[in-house]
Design a protein around this motif. Structure first.
Motif, mmCIF file in Angstrom:
data_model
loop_
_atom_site.group_PDB
_atom_site.id
_atom_site.type_symbol
_atom_site.label_atom_id
_atom_site.label_comp_id
_atom_site.label_asym_id
_atom_site.label_seq_id
_atom_site.Cartn_x
_atom_site.Cartn_y
_atom_site.Cartn_z
ATOM 1 N N MET A 49 0.790 -1.213 0.000
ATOM 2 C CA MET A 49 0.000 0.000 0.000
ATOM 3 C C MET A 49 0.829 1.272 0.000
ATOM 4 O O MET A 49 0.722 2.084 -0.908
ATOM 5 N N GLN B 299 -8.973 10.233 -2.280
ATOM 6 C CA GLN B 299 -9.103 8.993 -3.044
ATOM 7 C C GLN B 299 -7.818 8.731 -3.810
ATOM 8 O O GLN B 299 -7.328 9.599 -4.541
ATOM 9 N N CYS B 300 -7.248 7.547 -3.608
ATOM 10 C CA CYS B 300 -6.004 7.186 -4.276
ATOM 11 C C CYS B 300 -6.295 6.582 -5.639
ATOM 12 O O CYS B 300 -7.289 5.879 -5.834
ATOM 13 N N MET C 53 -4.293 1.778 -6.766
ATOM 14 C CA MET C 53 -4.447 1.614 -5.324
ATOM 15 C C MET C 53 -5.867 1.977 -4.933
ATOM 16 O O MET C 53 -6.278 3.132 -5.048
ATOM 17 N N THR C 54 -6.653 0.991 -4.541
ATOM 18 C CA THR C 54 -8.043 1.225 -4.145
ATOM 19 C C THR C 54 -8.084 1.519 -2.654
ATOM 20 O O THR C 54 -8.433 0.666 -1.830
ATOM 21 N N ALA C 55 -7.718 2.716 -2.280
ATOM 22 C CA ALA C 55 -7.678 3.097 -0.871
ATOM 23 C C ALA C 55 -8.110 4.539 -0.729
ATOM 24 O O ALA C 55 -7.991 5.347 -1.662
ATOM 25 N N ARG C 56 -8.651 4.845 0.441
ATOM 26 C CA ARG C 56 -9.025 6.206 0.802
ATOM 27 C C ARG C 56 -8.243 6.605 2.047
ATOM 28 O O ARG C 56 -8.132 5.825 2.990
ATOM 29 N N THR D 94 -9.508 0.511 3.218
ATOM 30 C CA THR D 94 -9.050 -0.477 2.253
ATOM 31 C C THR D 94 -10.120 -0.715 1.189
ATOM 32 O O THR D 94 -11.261 -0.247 1.306
ATOM 33 N N GLY D 95 -9.752 -1.458 0.167
ATOM 34 C CA GLY D 95 -10.665 -1.702 -0.937
ATOM 35 C C GLY D 95 -11.895 -2.497 -0.555
ATOM 36 O O GLY D 95 -12.938 -2.394 -1.199
ATOM 37 N N ASP D 96 -11.819 -3.297 0.517
ATOM 38 C CA ASP D 96 -12.966 -4.109 0.936
ATOM 39 C C ASP D 96 -13.856 -3.391 1.939
ATOM 40 O O ASP D 96 -14.719 -4.013 2.562
#
Length: 617
Positions: A16, A66-67, A71-74, A87-89
């Protein structure tokens, strides 16, 4: 227990924040959204509502970034500091400074030996053989806190502060089986999401919770505290591992300040009296600022006195925050000092900001205050506990010169070290190497006009590939000049917020560029290249906006390859102010800042004019 036999089982890099996140958008959350986020955090992190509100405060405001770039992360930030990320989930993970700020025992923690921490700081996941103890929040259900997919912290034995946060891959039964029978269970235990030293830690303020967390130019490390005690869980014992002692368990601080420093607020009370320590630090900083401010500068607005005098005069390596004290706000703190006879305040009007009217310089506390010399204003990087930023010129030998150098092809040399190799070869050929016992060579002491015979190996190194006859002798000055000219120059940038030293080919190129241009009838100043020095573009934009009082932001410029290049844009002509800010606040050497606007007529910042019609008495 053997603490090193299982370390080779750690293998996977952190996915990450090993590299700076590519922020594609940001948005300020409403109070309603923050409330929903607090409820979600309380449910997923097994926290109380008060703890969730302390982790994700509604004031002064919460911003979600928002990344992008895969990278699916905030990232949730408050006052330009990352406090948590999603995280993405859909999970919510606190940042390490948030873990340090909350009361001890808020999160489930796995305890590991020091060697394991070194591998995890390099991005590896935690394997089950490395877990030697656990600690759970008071009253928590062990099966829920240690369920697969849950969030857990990782700490070193003897240090109460966590150095990593991750997601559990196994449950309570596997972890307890490993603790009761070391080595009987294998496999991954926790996926590393965020560790001490990564880019999220840097964007959170680069704080150091206690003296066990060490930042050097080359690497970062976590060690046990001498005053900390940790009792591991054993078979048949309670489900928690008790951790006690250690400085700064509740209140993180920037750098490991000396407990004997008059302004550190009692570092050894950090575990149990974070607010009391901050109260003492506030009072010490007030007295320090009072010595630095003359009576002619008074009265001053309270916020101006706090921002321009108290904070810059705090001890180097400490963090001053009135919100972390028992007073919570600046006015109650100064009212308490007024009641003790240290100062006088005034209120110009019902809606006006209170003023610091005068300082009682006859007060015993003022007279007995010991002034410290190392302040945060004098050490630009000490406020974040970081080493100073350095830019140095190094060399690698050319292919023709390599036979005279040691066999390590990756080694870098500064100019004196590279010349020392030349002088040693000359001394060896002249048969005088090693005659002097003071560590220096004969050729190193010779003047430049001394004649040097060019042997075959030296001729190959200096004249390889050149046409024409090779001279049989040259002056030592000419040999030195030609020798350095054939070396490959490299620029090494280290320290500051950089996770590791960066190398760039070339002879000290301008790393940061400042230029001005006209856009739609308005002048703007554009700053590029600050990411090479580990400076966050958005943080720099906020600093410049507060400095010059003009709008500032970050813009992306498309590149041929990779993500867009981020530049900082400030409205107006501020090239000189930006250059001075980078050098004074961020410690950037002036020689690596290129001000392209300085020589452009009408496109550079004008010098401040001094009055000429004032008669001095």
């Amino acid at each position: 227990r053997a603490q090193g036999t299982f370390l080779a089982l750690l293998f996977r890099p952190c996915p990450m924040f090993r590299k700076p996140p590519n922020i594609k958008s940001e948005q300020k959350l409403s109070d309603k959204d923050v409330k929903k986020l607090q409820v979600d955090a309380a449910h997923k992190l097994f926290m109380s509502a008060d703890q969730a509100a302390e982790l994700l405060p509604r004031k002064p405001g919460l911003i979600v970034r928002q990344c992008g770039g895969g990278m699916t992360a905030r990232i949730f930030t408050s006052e330009q500091r990352a406090i948590a990320f999603g995280t993405g989930d859909g999970g919510i993970v606190p940042s390490l400074p948030s873990v340090w700020r909350l009361p001890a025992g808020t999160f489930a923690t796995l305890h590991v030996p020091e060697p394991v921490a070194g591998f995890m700081l390099n991005g590896s996941d935690l394997m089950l053989p490395g877990v030697h103890g656990i600690s759970l929040p008071d009253g928590a259900d062990p099966d829920e806190c240690l369920a697969p997919g849950g969030i857990a912290c990782v700490a070193v034995f003897g240090n109460p502060c966590a150095f990593a946060v991750g997601k559990l891959l196994v449950g309570r039964s596997e972890i307890e089986a490993q603790i009761s029978g070391p080595g009987c269970v294998k496999g991954r235990c926790l996926t590393t999401l965020h560790v001490f030293g990564d880019h999220l830690w840097q964007s959170s303020g680069a704080l150091l919770p206690n003296a066990g967390f060490v930042v050097t130019e080359e690497a970062k490390g976590v060690h046990a505290l001498q005053s900390a005690a940790c009792t591991a869980c054993t078979a048949g014992s309670a489900e928690t591992c008790s951790v006690s002692g250690g400085a700064g368990a509740d209140e993180p601080r920037a750098g490991a300040a000396n407990a004997s420093d008059p302004g550190n607020g009692g570092a050894d009370d950090g575990a149990s009296g974070g607010r009391e320590a901050q109260d003492r630090l506030l009072e010490s900083c007030f007295l320090q600022a009072a010595h630095a401010v003359s009576d002619k500068a008074l009265p001053l607005p309270l916020n101006t006195f706090y921002a321009n005098h108290m904070r810059p005069n705090r001890p180097a390596g400490t963090s001053l925050d009135v919100k972390a004290s028992s007073h919570k706000k600046l006015l109650p703190f100064l009212r308490s000092l007024e009641a003790r006879g240290l100062c006088t305040l005034s209120q110009p009007g019902p809606a006006a900001e209170p003023l610091l009217r005068s300082i009682v310089r006859a007060a015993p506390e003022y007279l007995n205050h010991e002034i410290w010399s190392a302040t945060a204003a004098e050490s630009s990087d000490s406020r974040a506990g970081l080493p100073p930023l350095t830019v140095s010129l190094l060399y690698r030998p050319g292919e023709a010169q390599r036979p005279l150098f040691p066999p390590d092809r990756k080694a870098l040399y500064d100019e004196p070290a590279a010349l020392r190799v030349l002088h040693l070869h000359i001394d060896v050929e002249r048969g005088i190497a090693g005659r002097r016992g003071d560590g220096g060579g004969e050729a190193e002491r010779c003047k430049g006009d001394v004649s040097v015979l060019i042997d075959r190996r030296l001729a190959d190194a200096l004249f390889s590939g050149q046409m024409g006859a090779v001279p049989t002798q040259l002056s030592l000055g000419e040999v030195r000049h030609k020798w350095v000219g054939l070396l490959e120059p490299w620029t090494r940038v280290a320290g500051g917020s950089l996770a590791k030293p960066a190398l760039r080919p070339g002879k000290a190129p301008a790393l940061v560029s400042i230029h001005t241009e006209q856009r739609r009838g308005h002048m703007v100043t554009v700053i590029g290249g600050v990411h090479v020095l580990g400076i966050d573009e958005r943080q720099l934009a906020d600093e410049l906006q507060a400095l010059v009082g003009a709008a500032a932001g970050v813009e992306g410029t498309p590149t041929k390859e990779g993500p867009p290049r981020l530049d900082v844009m400030v409205q107006g002509l501020w090239d000189r102010a930006v250059a001075e800010h980078l050098c004074a606040v961020h410690g950037v050497p002036a020689r690596v800042v290129e001000n392209r606007a300085a020589g452009r007529a009408g496109m550079h910042q004008k010098k401040d004019k001094a009055a000429t019609n004032v008669r001095k008495s």
